[in-house]
Write a protein that holds these residues in place. Structure first.
Motif, PDB file in Angstrom:
ATOM      1  N   ILE A  42      70.303  23.062  43.179  1.00 34.17           N
ATOM      2  CA  ILE A  42      68.933  22.553  43.008  1.00 34.17           C
ATOM      3  C   ILE A  42      68.215  23.433  41.994  1.00 34.17           C
ATOM      4  CG2 ILE A  42      66.710  22.203  44.153  1.00 34.17           C
ATOM      5  CD1 ILE A  42      68.277  21.533  46.704  1.00 34.17           C
ATOM      6  N   ASP A  43      67.743  22.802  40.939  1.00 30.99           N
ATOM      7  CA  ASP A  43      67.032  23.533  39.896  1.00 30.99           C
ATOM      8  C   ASP A  43      65.587  23.797  40.300  1.00 30.99           C
ATOM      9  OD1 ASP A  43      69.151  23.715  38.054  1.00 30.99           O
ATOM     10  OD2 ASP A  43      68.802  21.641  37.421  1.00 30.99           O
ATOM     11  N   GLY A  44      65.142  24.971  39.992  1.00 32.47           N
ATOM     12  CA  GLY A  44      63.767  25.382  40.218  1.00 32.47           C
ATOM     13  C   GLY A  44      63.582  26.709  39.513  1.00 32.47           C
ATOM     14  N   ARG A  45      62.377  27.242  39.581  1.00 36.97           N
ATOM     15  CA  ARG A  45      62.150  28.536  38.936  1.00 36.97           C
ATOM     16  C   ARG A  45      61.184  29.368  39.764  1.00 36.97           C
ATOM     17  NH1 ARG A  45      58.552  25.216  36.453  1.00 36.97           N
ATOM     18  NH2 ARG A  45      56.507  26.074  35.981  1.00 36.97           N
ATOM     19  N   ALA A  46      61.375  30.671  39.661  1.00 37.09           N
ATOM     20  CA  ALA A  46      60.422  31.611  40.235  1.00 37.09           C
ATOM     21  C   ALA A  46      59.371  31.855  39.158  1.00 37.09           C
ATOM     22  CB  ALA A  46      61.110  32.907  40.629  1.00 37.09           C
ATOM     23  N   GLU A  47      58.150  31.541  39.455  1.00 39.48           N
ATOM     24  CA  GLU A  47      57.044  31.702  38.497  1.00 39.48           C
ATOM     25  C   GLU A  47      56.299  32.982  38.842  1.00 39.48           C
ATOM     26  OE1 GLU A  47      54.674  30.579  35.317  1.00 39.48           O
ATOM     27  OE2 GLU A  47      56.176  29.215  36.116  1.00 39.48           O
ATOM     28  N   VAL A  48      56.162  33.857  37.868  1.00 36.51           N
ATOM     29  CA  VAL A  48      55.394  35.084  38.038  1.00 36.51           C
ATOM     30  C   VAL A  48      54.111  34.923  37.245  1.00 36.51           C
ATOM     31  CG1 VAL A  48      55.329  37.575  37.654  1.00 36.51           C
ATOM     32  CG2 VAL A  48      57.464  36.472  38.358  1.00 36.51           C
ATOM     33  N   GLY A  49      53.001  35.120  37.918  1.00 35.01           N
ATOM     34  CA  GLY A  49      51.711  34.947  37.260  1.00 35.01           C
ATOM     35  C   GLY A  49      50.610  35.635  38.026  1.00 35.01           C
ATOM     36  N   PHE A  50      49.486  34.958  38.097  1.00 37.04           N
ATOM     37  CA  PHE A  50      48.313  35.528  38.736  1.00 37.04           C
ATOM     38  C   PHE A  50      47.624  34.477  39.594  1.00 37.04           C
ATOM     39  CE2 PHE A  50      49.090  37.586  34.708  1.00 37.04           C
ATOM     40  CZ  PHE A  50      49.084  38.929  35.061  1.00 37.04           C
ATOM     41  N   ILE A  51      46.875  34.953  40.586  1.00 37.79           N
ATOM     42  CA  ILE A  51      46.052  34.075  41.400  1.00 37.79           C
ATOM     43  C   ILE A  51      44.619  34.583  41.356  1.00 37.79           C
ATOM     44  CG2 ILE A  51      47.841  33.219  42.953  1.00 37.79           C
ATOM     45  CD1 ILE A  51      46.964  35.427  44.947  1.00 37.79           C
ATOM     46  N   ASN A  52      43.687  33.673  41.558  1.00 37.06           N
ATOM     47  CA  ASN A  52      42.272  34.025  41.587  1.00 37.06           C
ATOM     48  C   ASN A  52      41.631  33.221  42.699  1.00 37.06           C
ATOM     49  OD1 ASN A  52      39.363  33.086  40.540  1.00 37.06           O
ATOM     50  ND2 ASN A  52      39.757  35.216  39.939  1.00 37.06           N
ATOM     51  N   ASP A  53      40.710  33.854  43.429  1.00 31.49           N
ATOM     52  CA  ASP A  53      40.088  33.187  44.578  1.00 31.49           C
ATOM     53  C   ASP A  53      38.926  32.282  44.213  1.00 31.49           C
ATOM     54  OD1 ASP A  53      38.082  35.028  44.028  1.00 31.49           O
ATOM     55  OD2 ASP A  53      38.281  36.111  45.924  1.00 31.49           O
ATOM     56  N   GLY A  54      38.572  32.215  42.930  1.00 34.26           N
ATOM     57  CA  GLY A  54      37.476  31.353  42.508  1.00 34.26           C
ATOM     58  C   GLY A  54      36.112  31.949  42.767  1.00 34.26           C
ATOM     59  N   VAL A  55      36.075  33.162  43.324  1.00 34.86           N
ATOM     60  CA  VAL A  55      34.809  33.819  43.641  1.00 34.86           C
ATOM     61  C   VAL A  55      34.628  35.077  42.792  1.00 34.86           C
ATOM     62  CG1 VAL A  55      33.464  34.942  45.473  1.00 34.86           C
ATOM     63  CG2 VAL A  55      34.858  32.930  46.002  1.00 34.86           C
ATOM     64  N   HIS A  56      35.683  35.863  42.685  1.00 34.67           N
ATOM     65  CA  HIS A  56      35.624  37.137  41.979  1.00 34.67           C
ATOM     66  C   HIS A  56      36.304  37.038  40.613  1.00 34.67           C
ATOM     67  CE1 HIS A  56      35.392  38.130  46.313  1.00 34.67           C
ATOM     68  NE2 HIS A  56      34.438  38.941  45.890  1.00 34.67           N
ATOM     69  N   ALA A  57      36.059  38.014  39.772  1.00 33.02           N
ATOM     70  CA  ALA A  57      36.687  38.061  38.453  1.00 33.02           C
ATOM     71  C   ALA A  57      38.098  38.647  38.529  1.00 33.02           C
ATOM     72  CB  ALA A  57      35.835  38.893  37.500  1.00 33.02           C
ATOM     73  N   ARG A  58      38.508  39.072  39.686  1.00 33.37           N
ATOM     74  CA  ARG A  58      39.802  39.730  39.881  1.00 33.37           C
ATOM     75  C   ARG A  58      40.933  38.687  39.884  1.00 33.37           C
ATOM     76  NH1 ARG A  58      38.743  42.043  44.965  1.00 33.37           N
ATOM     77  NH2 ARG A  58      39.141  40.055  45.931  1.00 33.37           N
ATOM     78  N   TYR A  59      42.000  39.000  39.144  1.00 29.90           N
ATOM     79  CA  TYR A  59      43.216  38.195  39.147  1.00 29.90           C
ATOM     80  C   TYR A  59      44.333  39.059  39.710  1.00 29.90           C
ATOM     81  CZ  TYR A  59      41.000  34.662  36.245  1.00 29.90           C
ATOM     82  OH  TYR A  59      40.177  33.675  35.782  1.00 29.90           O
ATOM     83  N   CYS A  60      44.982  38.609  40.752  1.00 26.00           N
ATOM     84  CA  CYS A  60      46.035  39.379  41.414  1.00 26.00           C
ATOM     85  C   CYS A  60      47.411  38.887  40.976  1.00 26.00           C
ATOM     86  CB  CYS A  60      45.909  39.239  42.926  1.00 26.00           C
ATOM     87  SG  CYS A  60      44.297  39.670  43.564  1.00 26.00           S
TER      88      CYS A  60
END
Length: 134
Positions: free
Chosen positions: A62-80
């Motif tokens: 089964i093809d798929g990929r592990a995506e590495v990126g960032f998340i943001n809560d929509g409230v703060h300027a912080r991206y984790c």
């Protein structure tokens, strides 16, 4: 009594959704659910994403990929920094519902193939190459 009826309705809806999936998508769902049940440690988004990618390809082709990126809560300027699995454009995120530090990272839903299985904070996802994620 009403609570039992509501849970039954939710379970029926989830079951109907699973039955509507292709055979390979059902394998992704079952594998993700089993991994989530076994993986009780918080903060394991990278391990889960890369394991799903490797295991599903090796054992089920089964093809798929592990995506590495960032998340943001929509409230703060912080991206984790964060990682999730993507199959046919749909996110499976096993880590966000069990964050390493819930006082800083709000627990999100358990998401499998783009469907929230458990409730949680709605996070925004950004790939590492996106302008917002940089």
């Amino acid at each position: 009594m009403d609570e039992a009826i509501t849970m039954s309705a939710e379970q029926t809806t989830l079951l109907a959704w699973q039955q509507s999936l292709s055979a390979s998508e059902r394998i992704v769902v079952e594998t993700a659910r089993k991994l989530y049940a076994c993986q009780q440690a918080p903060g394991t988004c990278y391990n889960a994403a890369f394991f799903l990618c490797y295991f599903l390809k090796k054992h089920f082709d089964i093809d798929g990929r592990a995506e590495v990126g960032f998340i943001n809560d929509g409230v703060h300027a912080r991206y984790c920094s964060h990682a999730w699995y993507v199959h046919k454009g749909r996110i499976t995120d096993l880590g966000l519902s069990r964050p390493l530090n819930p006082s800083i990272i709000r627990p999100g839903p358990l998401t499998i193939l783009g469907r929230d299985i458990t409730p949680g904070w709605k996070w925004n996802y950004y790939s590492a190459g996106s302008a917002q994620g940089l």
